[in-house]
Design a protein around this motif. Structure first.
Motif, PDB file in Angstrom:
ATOM      1  N   ILE A   1       0.830  -1.198   0.000  1.00 38.32           N
ATOM      2  CA  ILE A   1       0.000   0.000   0.000  1.00 38.32           C
ATOM      3  C   ILE A   1       0.866   1.250   0.000  1.00 38.32           C
ATOM      4  CG2 ILE A   1      -1.592   1.346   1.448  1.00 38.32           C
ATOM      5  CD1 ILE A   1      -3.040  -1.221   2.060  1.00 38.32           C
ATOM      6  N   CYS A   2       2.001   1.197   0.680  1.00 38.51           N
ATOM      7  CA  CYS A   2       2.887   2.365   0.729  1.00 38.51           C
ATOM      8  C   CYS A   2       3.550   2.644  -0.610  1.00 38.51           C
ATOM      9  CB  CYS A   2       3.966   2.156   1.798  1.00 38.51           C
ATOM     10  SG  CYS A   2       3.350   2.277   3.487  1.00 38.51           S
ATOM     11  N   GLU A   3       3.801   1.584  -1.378  1.00 34.82           N
ATOM     12  CA  GLU A   3       4.589   1.752  -2.589  1.00 34.82           C
ATOM     13  C   GLU A   3       3.793   1.561  -3.880  1.00 34.82           C
ATOM     14  OE1 GLU A   3       7.884  -0.887  -2.260  1.00 34.82           O
ATOM     15  OE2 GLU A   3       8.788   0.187  -0.563  1.00 34.82           O
ATOM     16  N   GLY A   4       2.666   0.849  -3.794  1.00 37.72           N
ATOM     17  CA  GLY A   4       1.906   0.567  -5.011  1.00 37.72           C
ATOM     18  C   GLY A   4       0.732   1.501  -5.186  1.00 37.72           C
ATOM     19  N   TYR A   5       0.470   1.858  -6.431  1.00 34.78           N
ATOM     20  CA  TYR A   5      -0.661   2.725  -6.782  1.00 34.78           C
ATOM     21  C   TYR A   5      -0.579   4.047  -6.013  1.00 34.78           C
ATOM     22  CZ  TYR A   5      -2.609  -1.210  -9.312  1.00 34.78           C
ATOM     23  OH  TYR A   5      -2.800  -2.218 -10.212  1.00 34.78           O
ATOM     24  N   SER A   6      -1.703   4.734  -5.906  1.00 35.33           N
ATOM     25  CA  SER A   6      -1.746   6.002  -5.159  1.00 35.33           C
ATOM     26  C   SER A   6      -2.824   5.904  -4.095  1.00 35.33           C
ATOM     27  CB  SER A   6      -2.042   7.169  -6.106  1.00 35.33           C
ATOM     28  OG  SER A   6      -1.040   7.295  -7.089  1.00 35.33           O
ATOM     29  N   LEU A   7      -2.733   4.845  -3.292  1.00 35.31           N
ATOM     30  CA  LEU A   7      -3.720   4.593  -2.256  1.00 35.31           C
ATOM     31  C   LEU A   7      -3.589   5.564  -1.092  1.00 35.31           C
ATOM     32  CD1 LEU A   7      -3.522   0.728  -2.308  1.00 35.31           C
ATOM     33  CD2 LEU A   7      -5.666   1.982  -2.422  1.00 35.31           C
ATOM     34  N   ILE A   8      -2.390   6.026  -0.826  1.00 36.12           N
ATOM     35  CA  ILE A   8      -2.150   6.928   0.288  1.00 36.12           C
ATOM     36  C   ILE A   8      -1.442   8.182  -0.203  1.00 36.12           C
ATOM     37  CG2 ILE A   8      -2.037   5.056   1.972  1.00 36.12           C
ATOM     38  CD1 ILE A   8       1.005   5.331   1.917  1.00 36.12           C
ATOM     39  N   LYS A   9      -1.369   9.184   0.662  1.00 39.33           N
ATOM     40  CA  LYS A   9      -0.686  10.434   0.344  1.00 39.33           C
ATOM     41  C   LYS A   9       0.332  10.708   1.447  1.00 39.33           C
ATOM     42  CE  LYS A   9      -0.895  14.227  -2.397  1.00 39.33           C
ATOM     43  NZ  LYS A   9      -1.004  14.241  -3.861  1.00 39.33           N
ATOM     44  N   LYS A  10       1.592  10.821   1.076  1.00 38.97           N
ATOM     45  CA  LYS A  10       2.654  11.032   2.055  1.00 38.97           C
ATOM     46  C   LYS A  10       2.991  12.514   2.169  1.00 38.97           C
ATOM     47  CE  LYS A  10       4.884   6.514   1.460  1.00 38.97           C
ATOM     48  NZ  LYS A  10       6.141   5.802   1.127  1.00 38.97           N
ATOM     49  N   TYR A  11       3.036  12.988   3.395  1.00 34.83           N
ATOM     50  CA  TYR A  11       3.482  14.340   3.697  1.00 34.83           C
ATOM     51  C   TYR A  11       4.722  14.239   4.581  1.00 34.83           C
ATOM     52  CZ  TYR A  11      -1.223  15.551   2.109  1.00 34.83           C
ATOM     53  OH  TYR A  11      -2.361  15.674   1.374  1.00 34.83           O
ATOM     54  N   GLN A  12       5.329  15.357   4.846  1.00 39.77           N
ATOM     55  CA  GLN A  12       6.543  15.346   5.654  1.00 39.77           C
ATOM     56  C   GLN A  12       6.270  14.879   7.077  1.00 39.77           C
ATOM     57  OE1 GLN A  12       8.660  19.051   5.628  1.00 39.77           O
ATOM     58  NE2 GLN A  12      10.345  18.308   6.902  1.00 39.77           N
ATOM     59  N   SER A  13       5.111  15.258   7.608  1.00 38.65           N
ATOM     60  CA  SER A  13       4.818  14.961   9.011  1.00 38.65           C
ATOM     61  C   SER A  13       3.863  13.798   9.219  1.00 38.65           C
ATOM     62  CB  SER A  13       4.223  16.210   9.683  1.00 38.65           C
ATOM     63  OG  SER A  13       3.023  16.605   9.005  1.00 38.65           O
ATOM     64  N   HIS A  14       3.105  13.409   8.166  1.00 40.03           N
ATOM     65  CA  HIS A  14       2.117  12.362   8.354  1.00 40.03           C
ATOM     66  C   HIS A  14       1.752  11.721   7.012  1.00 40.03           C
ATOM     67  CE1 HIS A  14      -0.442  15.824   7.265  1.00 40.03           C
ATOM     68  NE2 HIS A  14      -1.234  14.904   6.744  1.00 40.03           N
ATOM     69  N   ILE A  15       0.912  10.706   7.094  1.00 33.17           N
ATOM     70  CA  ILE A  15       0.386  10.017   5.923  1.00 33.17           C
ATOM     71  C   ILE A  15      -1.134  10.111   5.950  1.00 33.17           C
ATOM     72  CG2 ILE A  15       0.135   7.771   4.775  1.00 33.17           C
ATOM     73  CD1 ILE A  15       2.825   6.971   6.023  1.00 33.17           C
ATOM     74  N   SER A  16      -1.745  10.422   4.801  1.00 30.26           N
ATOM     75  CA  SER A  16      -3.194  10.378   4.661  1.00 30.26           C
ATOM     76  C   SER A  16      -3.569   9.067   3.976  1.00 30.26           C
ATOM     77  CB  SER A  16      -3.694  11.558   3.825  1.00 30.26           C
ATOM     78  OG  SER A  16      -5.044  11.345   3.428  1.00 30.26           O
ATOM     79  N   THR A  17      -4.617   8.395   4.498  1.00 34.04           N
ATOM     80  CA  THR A  17      -4.990   7.090   3.948  1.00 34.04           C
ATOM     81  C   THR A  17      -5.783   7.199   2.652  1.00 34.04           C
ATOM     82  OG1 THR A  17      -7.015   7.033   5.280  1.00 34.04           O
ATOM     83  CG2 THR A  17      -5.024   6.020   6.225  1.00 34.04           C
ATOM     84  N   ARG A  18      -5.988   8.421   2.148  1.00 38.71           N
ATOM     85  CA  ARG A  18      -6.644   8.584   0.860  1.00 38.71           C
ATOM     86  C   ARG A  18      -5.723   9.337  -0.086  1.00 38.71           C
ATOM     87  NH1 ARG A  18     -12.849  10.118   2.706  1.00 38.71           N
ATOM     88  NH2 ARG A  18     -13.390   8.050   3.515  1.00 38.71           N
ATOM     89  N   GLY A  19      -5.223   8.602  -1.060  1.00 42.66           N
ATOM     90  CA  GLY A  19      -4.345   9.209  -2.045  1.00 42.66           C
ATOM     91  C   GLY A  19      -5.111   9.683  -3.262  1.00 42.66           C
ATOM     92  N   ASP A  20      -4.385   9.944  -4.336  1.00 47.98           N
ATOM     93  CA  ASP A  20      -4.998  10.486  -5.557  1.00 47.98           C
ATOM     94  C   ASP A  20      -6.008   9.523  -6.188  1.00 47.98           C
ATOM     95  OD1 ASP A  20      -3.483  12.744  -5.230  1.00 47.98           O
ATOM     96  OD2 ASP A  20      -1.904  12.107  -6.603  1.00 47.98           O
ATOM     97  N   ASP A  21      -5.840   8.205  -5.948  1.00 52.19           N
ATOM     98  CA  ASP A  21      -6.756   7.238  -6.548  1.00 52.19           C
ATOM     99  C   ASP A  21      -8.184   7.374  -6.027  1.00 52.19           C
ATOM    100  OD1 ASP A  21      -4.843   6.167  -8.130  1.00 52.19           O
ATOM    101  OD2 ASP A  21      -4.584   4.301  -7.020  1.00 52.19           O
ATOM    102  N   TYR A  22      -8.340   7.908  -4.839  1.00 50.98           N
ATOM    103  CA  TYR A  22      -9.660   7.930  -4.207  1.00 50.98           C
ATOM    104  C   TYR A  22     -10.661   8.741  -5.025  1.00 50.98           C
ATOM    105  CZ  TYR A  22     -12.854   7.431  -0.258  1.00 50.98           C
ATOM    106  OH  TYR A  22     -13.915   7.088   0.546  1.00 50.98           O
ATOM    107  N   TYR A  23     -10.227   9.875  -5.576  1.00 47.94           N
ATOM    108  CA  TYR A  23     -11.127  10.726  -6.349  1.00 47.94           C
ATOM    109  C   TYR A  23     -10.661  10.863  -7.802  1.00 47.94           C
ATOM    110  CZ  TYR A  23     -12.806  12.216  -1.737  1.00 47.94           C
ATOM    111  OH  TYR A  23     -13.313  12.254  -0.462  1.00 47.94           O
TER     112      TYR A  23
END
Length: 380
Positions: free
Chosen positions: A30-52
């Motif tokens: 999930i961290c490396e495949g597709y765009s399931l999540i969004k990584k920021y400097q301080s945190h990770i969002s569980t909805r990446g670009d694939d969601y919308y």
């Protein structure tokens, strides 16, 4: 039951889970495949670009198939709990399926086909509710592999954004309502909200496509999904309510054309607009609380607010407004309504959640992992 809600400080206003950047609860896939999540400097969002993502139903369906196949492979072990990763996958499955079913229904295709999609949506919602609050809850296999995407919608692009896609808002609203035999979600916005509320109450899920604000050609009097007995009572659910016109119209349709007793509710109400009208004398049309069977204390997350946050999300900028912040905003608004109009709304529910949140410092994925029962989760 409120005590089992996760810490809302770790839930974004859009409904994504905010994860510490050093969290080891998300699988490498999930961290490396597709765009399931969004990584920021301080945190990770569980909805990446694939969601919308703006793409055709066929491309969305193919991507969901990949998510489902990986979901099926995840097991629980002593060293790693798969439930947080499963949550992310099922969250994406639910959103994608509701976007697709909204498009299928707009073409007035066969109800048996629609019912198959509703059944999988219902299973996804039940899984999300279990992951969020645990306990001895009904769970079902997610039979995504049995779905067939109709060719008629393959090249169509579904609508992207649902204001009702904050599952924890929908779940917390379920705690304030009674159990009804069926929940009828008003598409598009009420699709996810109704699924979560039906799942929480272990009730039947149905849909109707109607809006006072979309093109009239998209409206339909048809209730989609399994049949509902006229002896039952249904709860009609929309994501938010401003004037109440859409909900009341759908109630009239179900009461008069189907002869089924119905109730109406929404996950979010335009309480700040209500305050302007009844507290400050602003001239505008607004709902009447007396016309609703269940009133949620959550203030409406205005479209412009949601869009601004979404644009920041896509630009790679972190946003900081959490659902816990929205509790404080909703409490403040309802308190002013009480002081200016004399109407005493019960906000003890939100106060109780806030008090619990202040005592709990665990993030949501840790909360989800603690709900796991490895003997139940593991594949044979």
């Amino acid at each position: 039951m409120i005590n089992s809600l996760p810490n809302l400080s770790f839930v974004g206003l859009l409904g994504d889970l905010i994860v510490p950047v050093d969290s080891n609860l998300i699988s490498k896939y999930i961290c490396e495949g597709y765009s399931l999540i969004k990584k920021y400097q301080s945190h990770i969002s569980t909805r990446g670009d694939d969601y919308y993502r703006d793409e055709s139903c066929e491309k969305i369906f193919c991507r969901l198939k990949v998510y489902f196949e990986y979901y099926e492979k995840l097991n629980c072990t002593d060293s790693f709990c798969s439930l947080p990763s499963k949550y992310i996958l099922v969250d994406h499955l639910l959103s994608g399926l509701i976007r697709i079913i909204d498009t299928i229904i707009s073409l007035d295709l066969d109800n048996h086909l629609v019912t198959a999609f509703i059944n999988v949506i219902d299973s996804c919602a039940k899984e999300l509710v279990f992951m969020l609050i645990g306990g001895d809850r009904v769970r079902e296999n997610i039979n995504f592999d049995k779905l067939i995407l109709p060719k008629d919608v393959s090249n169509l692009r579904p609508r992207r954004f649902m204001e009702g896609d904050n599952h924890i808002l929908s779940l917390s609203s379920s705690l304030t309502s009674c159990v009804d035999e069926a929940y009828v979600g008003i598409l598009f916005g009420g699709g996810s909200s109704a699924a979560i509320m039906a799942a929480y109450n272990n009730s039947q899920l149905n849909y109707i496509k109607f809006s006072n604000y979309d093109s009239l050609e998209m409206n339909s009097d048809k209730i989609w999904g399994s049949s509902i007995s006229s002896k039952n009572t249904v709860c009609i659910v929309d994501d938010n309510c401003g004037t109440g016109k859409t909900l009341k119209k759908v109630k009239d349709i179900i009461d008069s054309e189907y002869h089924i007793s119905s109730k109406i509710t929404a996950v979010e109400f335009h309480w700040e607009k209500y305050l302007r009208v009844h507290g400050y004398g602003h001239k505008d049309s607004i709902f009447s609380p007396d016309e609703f069977d269940y009133l949620s204390p959550w203030c409406f997350r205005h479209h412009k607010v949601v869009n601004d946050i979404m644009n920041n999300h896509y630009d790679g900028k972190a946003y900081h407004t959490s659902l816990n912040d929205w509790i404080n905003y909703s409490i403040s608004t309802l308190s002013i309504i009480k002081d200016t109009s004399g109407i005493d709304f019960n906000i003890n529910y939100l106060l109780e959640i806030r008090n619990i949140q202040n005592k709990d410092n665990s993030d949501v994925l840790n909360h989800i992992s603690k709900n796991c029962s490895c003997s139940f989760c593991s594949k044979e």
